[in-house]
Structures are given as structure tokens and as C-alpha cells.
Write a protein that holds these residues in place. Sequence first.
Motif, mmCIF file in Angstrom:
data_model
loop_
_atom_site.group_PDB
_atom_site.id
_atom_site.type_symbol
_atom_site.label_atom_id
_atom_site.label_comp_id
_atom_site.label_asym_id
_atom_site.label_seq_id
_atom_site.Cartn_x
_atom_site.Cartn_y
_atom_site.Cartn_z
ATOM 1 N N LEU A 1 0.668 -1.259 -0.077
ATOM 2 C CA LEU A 1 -0.031 0.075 0.054
ATOM 3 C C LEU A 1 0.812 1.093 0.075
ATOM 4 O O LEU A 1 1.807 1.377 0.615
ATOM 5 C CB LEU A 1 -0.959 0.083 1.261
ATOM 6 N N THR A 2 0.305 2.287 -0.685
ATOM 7 C CA THR A 2 1.128 3.574 -0.718
ATOM 8 C C THR A 2 0.316 4.405 0.488
ATOM 9 O O THR A 2 -0.690 4.230 1.073
ATOM 10 C CB THR A 2 1.103 4.371 -1.817
ATOM 11 N N GLN A 3 1.292 5.344 1.045
ATOM 12 C CA GLN A 3 0.640 6.368 1.807
ATOM 13 C C GLN A 3 0.862 7.708 1.381
ATOM 14 O O GLN A 3 1.836 8.112 0.643
ATOM 15 C CB GLN A 3 1.355 6.037 3.163
ATOM 16 N N ILE A 4 -0.052 8.734 2.102
ATOM 17 C CA ILE A 4 0.132 10.144 1.755
ATOM 18 C C ILE A 4 0.625 10.884 2.836
ATOM 19 O O ILE A 4 -0.157 10.795 3.787
ATOM 20 C CB ILE A 4 -1.154 10.755 0.996
ATOM 21 N N TRP A 5 1.598 11.623 2.550
ATOM 22 C CA TRP A 5 2.062 12.549 3.512
ATOM 23 C C TRP A 5 1.974 13.958 3.092
ATOM 24 O O TRP A 5 2.284 14.229 2.038
ATOM 25 C CB TRP A 5 3.551 12.202 3.938
ATOM 26 N N PRO A 191 7.578 5.505 -5.031
ATOM 27 C CA PRO A 191 6.285 6.422 -5.235
ATOM 28 C C PRO A 191 5.298 6.047 -6.032
ATOM 29 O O PRO A 191 5.853 5.358 -7.159
ATOM 30 C CB PRO A 191 7.284 7.595 -5.779
ATOM 31 N N LEU A 192 4.372 6.540 -5.950
ATOM 32 C CA LEU A 192 3.218 6.049 -6.930
ATOM 33 C C LEU A 192 3.219 6.860 -8.179
ATOM 34 O O LEU A 192 3.059 8.056 -8.315
ATOM 35 C CB LEU A 192 1.928 6.278 -6.262
ATOM 36 N N VAL A 193 3.750 6.158 -9.133
ATOM 37 C CA VAL A 193 3.628 6.684 -10.489
ATOM 38 C C VAL A 193 2.805 5.806 -11.582
ATOM 39 O O VAL A 193 3.096 4.717 -11.596
ATOM 40 C CB VAL A 193 5.021 6.795 -11.126
ATOM 41 N N GLY A 194 2.260 6.455 -12.417
ATOM 42 C CA GLY A 194 1.307 6.068 -13.365
ATOM 43 C C GLY A 194 0.430 6.884 -14.091
ATOM 44 O O GLY A 194 0.024 8.033 -13.642
ATOM 45 N N THR A 224 3.476 13.931 -0.558
ATOM 46 C CA THR A 224 4.240 12.612 -1.062
ATOM 47 C C THR A 224 3.258 11.654 -1.080
ATOM 48 O O THR A 224 2.581 11.348 0.011
ATOM 49 C CB THR A 224 5.430 12.236 -0.201
ATOM 50 N N GLU A 225 3.255 10.805 -2.238
ATOM 51 C CA GLU A 225 2.446 9.491 -1.832
ATOM 52 C C GLU A 225 3.253 8.315 -2.384
ATOM 53 O O GLU A 225 3.977 8.391 -3.453
ATOM 54 C CB GLU A 225 1.145 9.419 -3.046
ATOM 55 N N ALA A 226 3.479 7.616 -1.393
ATOM 56 C CA ALA A 226 4.597 6.443 -1.834
ATOM 57 C C ALA A 226 4.338 5.263 -0.837
ATOM 58 O O ALA A 226 3.625 5.455 0.075
ATOM 59 C CB ALA A 226 5.914 6.862 -1.577
ATOM 60 N N GLY A 227 5.252 4.310 -0.830
ATOM 61 C CA GLY A 227 5.154 3.181 -0.079
ATOM 62 C C GLY A 227 6.283 2.373 -0.133
ATOM 63 O O GLY A 227 7.335 2.733 -0.935
ATOM 64 N N MET A 228 6.560 1.480 0.950
ATOM 65 C CA MET A 228 7.805 0.768 0.702
ATOM 66 C C MET A 228 7.619 -0.691 0.570
ATOM 67 O O MET A 228 6.584 -1.514 0.639
ATOM 68 C CB MET A 228 8.450 0.615 2.268
ATOM 69 N N GLU A 229 8.345 -1.198 -0.298
ATOM 70 C CA GLU A 229 8.337 -2.637 -0.840
ATOM 71 C C GLU A 229 9.440 -3.478 -0.153
ATOM 72 O O GLU A 229 10.699 -3.087 -0.100
ATOM 73 C CB GLU A 229 8.591 -2.814 -2.355
ATOM 74 N N TRP A 230 8.979 -4.461 0.685
ATOM 75 C CA TRP A 230 10.014 -5.298 1.368
ATOM 76 C C TRP A 230 10.072 -6.881 0.557
ATOM 77 O O TRP A 230 8.858 -7.401 0.379
ATOM 78 C CB TRP A 230 9.590 -5.564 2.785
ATOM 79 N N GLN A 231 11.178 -7.539 0.616
ATOM 80 C CA GLN A 231 11.254 -8.649 -0.068
ATOM 81 C C GLN A 231 12.300 -9.393 0.791
ATOM 82 O O GLN A 231 13.091 -9.100 1.749
ATOM 83 C CB GLN A 231 11.883 -8.634 -1.337
ATOM 84 N N MET A 232 12.431 -10.841 0.680
ATOM 85 C CA MET A 232 13.326 -11.665 1.286
ATOM 86 C C MET A 232 13.483 -11.227 2.785
ATOM 87 O O MET A 232 14.534 -10.730 3.179
ATOM 88 C CB MET A 232 14.949 -11.631 0.850
#
Length: 240
Positions: A1-5, A191-194, A224-232
Motif C-alpha cells: 500500500l502507498t501512503q500520503i504525507w 513512489p506512486l507513478v502511473g 508525497t504518495e509512496a510506499g515501501m516494498e519489502w522482499q526476502m
Amino acid sequence: LTQIWKTSMAMDNTTRATVLKYEPNEFARIWREKLIEHKWDIETSLLFGSQGSVDSVQYTQGAVDFIANYGNIFTGSGMGGTGSKSQDDFLDDMSNFLDPRYNNASATLFLVPTDTYNWLHKLGGYFSNNVEKSPNYRADFSLGGKKNVFGVDITQIHTPYGAMNVARNVHLDGTTVKMLGLNMKYCKYRPLVGNGLNRDTAVYVGVQTLENSGVDRRVDLIQTEAGMEWQMPEAHAIWK
């Protein structure tokens, strides 16, 4: 999910036009602080946020929540505080964490509060301060050099498992977290880009002005609208 600050800055035009003795442009001074505040809020969320949607408001997942649920967890008692964490205990943790099959020290950033930062320096400095070194000796745990990466001061500490890249993070002061080990290959700021829109950090000047609102003030907005992607998850660790 992205979040808006969102961080807003408002000042009436009388104050904007006033030249003070020690700060000729008060509006510019507060603007600088607002930019720092905005980035501080983002970092707080990316460290401590929990993913979810509450009353149609989305929150992205932070490092502490992700690692505590899915990653490696080690005992941090004694790392700069009360307890009896020894250098040998810590190196055992590092041996388990930095498994060469999926993890290595060079790609991992270690974020620490002030007390752990001091503790690591004491351990790393013991050898240099108390043992005479020569070409016939080596240090398995010693302080290396320092460097600056994207404005962040990084201290290198040499261990048998590679050089630790350690950054002091005051966000962690006063929390139960003694250290975060984040493999930077397996986490991304997104960051949300599209559709031709880029929702990364942007400044909107004059959201409200005397001309467009009839109110004798100026309101600017940082968003800002963005989120963190976590893997492994096995490539990240928390000491607490």
C-alpha cells in the motif's frame, strides 16, 4: 500500500512582509523547517508504520513491523544498555544473519540508536586502544573508516563476516529497537507513478492566496504518495 504525507505551511501576508532583526525572511526560515519535517514524517512511517487501511486511509508497512513479523529477531539486551551482550554473542548473531547463501554485509545497512552506536565503537576501539598491532596481528572486530552516502554518515566496522555499514539513527533513540539490519537489495522506496502522474514529493505553491481565496495569507503544501516494498525477510534483522 502507498501512503500520503502532507505538510502545510501558512503565513499571513503581514508577517511575510515583516523584516525581523535576526531573521529577515521568517517565511523562508519556516519553509526550510517544513521540508525537514516532511521528510522526518516519511522516515517515521517507513520505520514504524503498520500496513493497513483505516477509514479509507492507507498506511504502508515500516521496517520494524515487517522484520518483527517475518525476519530475523535477535536479543539486543546489553547493546549499549543494561544486560550482558558480549562481543562473542554479537558475532554469533552476525554469523546466523549474514548467511552467504542469501545475505552479505556489504549490501546491508545497520541502523542503530545512540547507545548502540556508542557500544559498537567501544567494542571496535578496544583492540586499537589495548593491543600493540604489527603485521603479524589482525583484528576480527575493529573500527574502519567513515564515509558519506547520500548525506548519511556511515561508519564501517570490520568483522569476520565483512565490513558493517553502521548509521546512527536518532529515530530509534528511546525505542526497544537496538539495531536494524536492512539488506538494501531487498527493499525499495516506491513512489506512486502511473498514467502520466508522478506522486513523489512535490511542492504546491499558493494552494491558498489572497487572490484566489480572499483570505489575506499564503498557504503552500508539500505532498508525497509512496510506499515501501519489502522482499526476502531472511535478509533483514532486528535486535530488540
